[in-house]
Enzyme design. Structure first.
Site, PDB file in Angstrom:
ATOM      1  N   ASP A 283       0.852  -1.194   0.000  1.00 43.48           N
ATOM      2  CA  ASP A 283       0.000   0.000   0.000  1.00 43.48           C
ATOM      3  C   ASP A 283       0.886   1.241   0.000  1.00 43.48           C
ATOM      4  OD1 ASP A 283      -3.010   0.849   0.517  1.00 43.48           O
ATOM      5  OD2 ASP A 283      -1.730   2.188   1.695  1.00 43.48           O
ATOM      6  N   ASN A 291      -2.319  12.787  -2.937  1.00 38.99           N
ATOM      7  CA  ASN A 291      -3.177  13.035  -4.092  1.00 38.99           C
ATOM      8  C   ASN A 291      -3.906  14.367  -3.953  1.00 38.99           C
ATOM      9  OD1 ASN A 291      -3.746  11.855  -6.560  1.00 38.99           O
ATOM     10  ND2 ASN A 291      -5.661  10.947  -5.873  1.00 38.99           N
ATOM     11  N   ASP A 300      -1.459   9.759 -10.280  1.00 37.68           N
ATOM     12  CA  ASP A 300      -1.347   8.692 -11.280  1.00 37.68           C
ATOM     13  C   ASP A 300       0.116   8.373 -11.581  1.00 37.68           C
ATOM     14  OD1 ASP A 300      -4.063   8.527 -11.409  1.00 37.68           O
ATOM     15  OD2 ASP A 300      -4.279   9.667 -13.271  1.00 37.68           O
ATOM     16  N   GLU A 325      -4.668   2.325  -4.476  1.00 37.45           N
ATOM     17  CA  GLU A 325      -3.223   2.458  -4.277  1.00 37.45           C
ATOM     18  C   GLU A 325      -2.621   1.177  -3.716  1.00 37.45           C
ATOM     19  OE1 GLU A 325      -5.107   4.200  -0.477  1.00 37.45           O
ATOM     20  OE2 GLU A 325      -5.571   3.991  -2.605  1.00 37.45           O
TER      21      GLU A 325
END
Length: 439
Positions: A283, A291, A300, A325
């Site tokens: 993770d 983000n 991304d 993620e």
């Protein structure tokens, strides 16, 4: 909004270049060249290749339309029209021992227009409504065809002589058997399709590039090798259809953003595991905060970066995109002790990779200013870390789903321990911390 520097984006794009993109097209090209060079084909294969282009246009075109691949439909149509017009000339040559009066004009026009239209439709991506897109493409094809037909009928001799003329004597070579202009158009078409593949590496773009090479090889052999036209045209059309099928498979089994195999591919692989295996859940730490701070585009890029590092994991491991993620590392036939060093190496590689961010609103106006800013290191650096939870198949965890649940629990333990570390579960009683968390 900040964006990754071109260097990082370029490295990630280069990592997406894979030889596997050509696996669905290169065998067709090699087979076509080999078959076309044979002194003769059996009656069955001669009959097959006589009808195969038409079948591929109809059935392959319908298949492409189902997946919304209009440009492949028109690529098939362009190749078929070129094949059809040349086949008329070749049949006349075989039956009468001489070419038709308009053979030179038709051949030179096809050598010029075929690569031109092929590259045009190959680079023309599907963007608008299906029917509008088809209408626009058909209109272009009809317009080009009408202009070429009108000029050929009005000035047949002049057009034929102009096409066959050597416009640049210093660039002409004895091996050139096509009109000089055709080589220029093929070169432009090749560069355009190559740039398209380098910008967006995918099997479809690779097949278009290989198909153009096949057409380039075929045209000088049309009146020399008996079966070159039928065989190569069929194989070029078939490789385009196969590339669409290849991408349809990837849509189901490969994650588009990262290029890693997706959740469905992982589930398929879990059904074929042996008795011993290790599963790790990975993770990205603080991904939501990252983000929200830097934007989804940078988020991304972060996922692509993590994926590119996970793809390099050693020890026989393979990386999958699990969702969001979260990623999965699968080590078939391995023990926990064998896998941990390889997982730690990947974790460190991600931790030590520095991404440089810049504000796109304050980009330099020219290259000189950009070099000065880079020399002054004005761009901010950020790093990404990952947490890993790993579990091995044990007597109390007999199914892959149970091992994944155990790895998930270990992942939560790694995050509770400060993140950027690896925790294992199921190997010994309690969780085992194998790396020191970094703040």
């Amino acid at each position: 909004m900040p964006s990754l520097l071109v260097r990082d984006a370029a490295l990630i794009r280069l990592a997406s270049l894979r030889l596997s993109h050509f696996f669905s097209s290169l065998p067709f090209l090699v087979g076509a060249v080999a078959a076309a060079r044979l002194p003769g084909l059996s009656e069955f294969f001669v009959s097959l290749f006589n009808v195969l282009p038409t079948l591929l246009l109809l059935l392959g075109g319908a298949f492409c339309l189902v997946y919304g691949r209009q440009r492949e439909v028109f690529l098939l149509l362009v190749v078929y029209v070129g094949y059809f017009l040349l086949d008329i000339q070749v049949d006349h040559f075989r039956d009468n021992g001489q070419v038709r009066e308009d053979a030179a004009l038709v051949f030179h026009l096809i050598c010029l227009l075929l690569p031109l239209l092929y590259a045009l439709y190959g680079c023309w991506e599907e963007r608008s409504h299906l029917l509008q897109d088809i209408f626009a493409r058909a209109l272009v094809l009809l317009a080009v065809g009408a202009v070429a037909l009108g000029l050929a009928r009005r000035y047949p001799q002049g057009i034929a002589e102009w096409l066959a003329q050597i416009h640049w004597p210093s660039l002409h070579a004895p091996w050139m058997s096509l009109a000089q202009l055709a080589y220029l158009v093929f070169l432009i078409a090749f560069i355009a399709l190559l740039v398209q593949y380098l910008r967006r590496p995918r099997p479809l773009h690779a097949a278009q590039l290989v198909g153009l090479i096949g057409l380039f090889w075929m045209l000088p052999q049309v009146f020399i090798l008996a079966n070159a036209l039928q065989v190569v045209s069929s194989m070029v059309m078939l490789m385009l259809v196969a590339a669409v099928a290849h991408e349809a498979y990837q849509m189901a089994f490969r994650d588009e953003l990262t290029g890693l195999p997706g959740r469905r591919a992982l589930n398929e692989r879990l059904q074929r595991l042996g008795r011993d295996y290790v599963i790790a859940m990975v993770d990205v730490d603080h991904f939501k905060k990252f983000n929200d701070t830097h934007g989804h585009d940078v988020g991304d890029q972060v996922l692509r970066l993590v994926a590119s590092q996970l793809r390099k994991v050693g020890g026989g491991g393979k990386a999958y995109r699990y969702g969001g993620e979260e990623f999965t590392l699968l080590f078939p036939g391995k023990s926990l002790e064998q896998c941990l060093p390889h997982m730690e190496a990947v974790r460190l590689a991600i931790e030590h990779y520095r991404m440089q961010l810049r504000d796109k609103h304050s980009r330099p106006r020219d290259d000189r200013e950009g070099k000065q800013r880079r020399a002054g290191k004005t761009a901010s650096e950020v790093s990404v870390t990952v947490s890993m939870g790993v579990a091995q198949r044990q007597a109390e965890q007999r199914t892959p789903q149970e091992v994944i649940k155990a790895a998930d629990k270990a992942l939560y333990s790694a995050k509770a321990a400060g993140r950027n570390c690896i925790r294992s579960a199921g190997h010994r009683r309690g969780a085992v911390k194998v790396s020191t968390p970094v703040d």
